[in-house]
Enzyme design. Structure first.
Site, mmCIF file in Angstrom:
data_model
loop_
_atom_site.group_PDB
_atom_site.id
_atom_site.type_symbol
_atom_site.label_atom_id
_atom_site.label_comp_id
_atom_site.label_asym_id
_atom_site.label_seq_id
_atom_site.Cartn_x
_atom_site.Cartn_y
_atom_site.Cartn_z
ATOM 1 N N GLU A 141 -77.855 -6.512 21.372
ATOM 2 C CA GLU A 141 -77.442 -5.096 21.315
ATOM 3 C C GLU A 141 -78.584 -4.196 21.775
ATOM 4 O OE1 GLU A 141 -76.070 -5.328 17.114
ATOM 5 O OE2 GLU A 141 -74.106 -4.785 17.933
ATOM 6 N N GLU A 171 -73.146 -13.645 15.250
ATOM 7 C CA GLU A 171 -72.566 -12.962 14.083
ATOM 8 C C GLU A 171 -71.354 -13.712 13.533
ATOM 9 O OE1 GLU A 171 -73.770 -11.448 16.712
ATOM 10 O OE2 GLU A 171 -74.629 -9.491 16.214
#
Ligand code: 1HE
Length: 268
Positions: A122, A142
């Site tokens: 990110e 994740e």
């Protein structure tokens, strides 16, 4: 170093300003694989808030150790046992940092190596140029950790690789590396040698552009992607009105007109 930058006094990000205004910002928690704890995110907010107003002309985002960034500090997250509202506010600070980075108007060039995973991806995806080397690999673990992205991946990673690939990365833990990572858009360059050296080369090149031109490139394009085509065309005309008539550009235009400026040629 400009006083505003020196005053930042960051603990987790090492700063070195070069003569032409290239700032090397090095994530500096290698023992934790540069995992992003709340304190580091606050340091990034301050850094990317200050740099555009301190005369910084380009930023190389580098990392100490073998890995660029392991994402969210999972140990801190486990220890803090956060409430939904607490973690929402944490994510909003990530967005604050990464939005300042992407929309701040100063070119940010990420020198990637080793793991660029989860929140590390990110972070990388908010940079304007990403450079991978032979050790670099990208993933969104994740899904396997029982988590979800919270630092903008649904916007920026999906934008880079497309919705289907992002969903696959999260569902299956798929890892991308090498030429395939470039081909799907995770990075623009793959170096045989060090990604840092290439990042420095490109940063020095970008730093030679006029700051107002770089401001437009590194903020207007991102803003315009959020607009309707009609509004984006209007905004583009307004930005070009300001940038393309800046007094500092006259010298460069004159050099072209009198044939002393370099021509655009194919490489090699
Ligand atoms: C960490 C972290 C971390 C390492 N948070 N401490 N991100 C992940 O799921 C990646 C998790 N990390 C890993 O898979 C591996 O650590 C690495 C591939 C990055 C590196 O492997 P390796 O073998 O070099 O290191 P290591 O032995 O696993 O870890 C070394 C130390 O770094 C160890 O600490 P120590 O005190 O026991 O020595 C690890 O605990 C620490 N470390 N990664 C905290 N991530 C806004 S939402 C974003 C959602 C996410 O980002 S989810 C996280 C995804």
């Amino acid at each position: 170093m400009p006083a505003d930058i020196a005053r930042l006094d960051l603990a987790n990000i090492a700063l070195e300003l070069q003569q032409d205004g290239v700032l090397v910002a090095t994530l500096n928690r290698p023992a934790k694989r540069n995992a992003l704890d709340a304190a580091t995110v606050e340091e990034m907010v301050r850094l990317f808030d200050t740099a555009p107003r301190a005369g910084v002309r380009a930023i190389v985002l580098a990392a100490a150790g073998d890995h660029f960034c392991a994402g969210l500090d999972l140990v801190e997250h486990h220890r803090e046992d956060r409430s939904p509202a607490d973690f929402m506010h944490i994510c909003l600070r990530w967005h604050e940092a990464f939005n300042k980075m992407e929309y701040g108007g100063v070119p940010v060039i990420a020198a990637l190596k080793g793991a660029v995973v989860g929140g590390g991806l990110e972070l990388a995806s908010a940079a304007h140029i990403r450079i991978a080397d032979a050790t670099t690999y990208f993933a969104l673990p994740e899904g396997q950790r029982g988590l979800f992205t919270g630092g903008g991946a649904t916007i920026r990673v999906a934008d880079l690789v497309g919705k289907a690939r992002m969903i696959d990365m999260m569902l299956t833990g798929r890892v991308y590396q090498g030429q395939e990572a470039i081909d799907i858009g995770l990075a623009q360059y793959l170096t045989e040698g060090s990604s840092f050296d290439k990042a420095m080369e490109l940063a020095h090149r970008a730093a030679a552009n006029l700051p107002l031109t770089n401001f437009a490139i590194c903020s207007a394009i991102s803003h315009m992607q959020n607009m309707s085509a009609l509004d984006a065309a209007y905004a583009e005309a307004v930005v070009a009105g300001v940038v393309n008539t800046q007094p500092a550009a006259r010298e460069r235009l004159e050099a072209f007109a009198n044939k002393t400026a370099a021509r655009v040629r194919p490489q090699g």
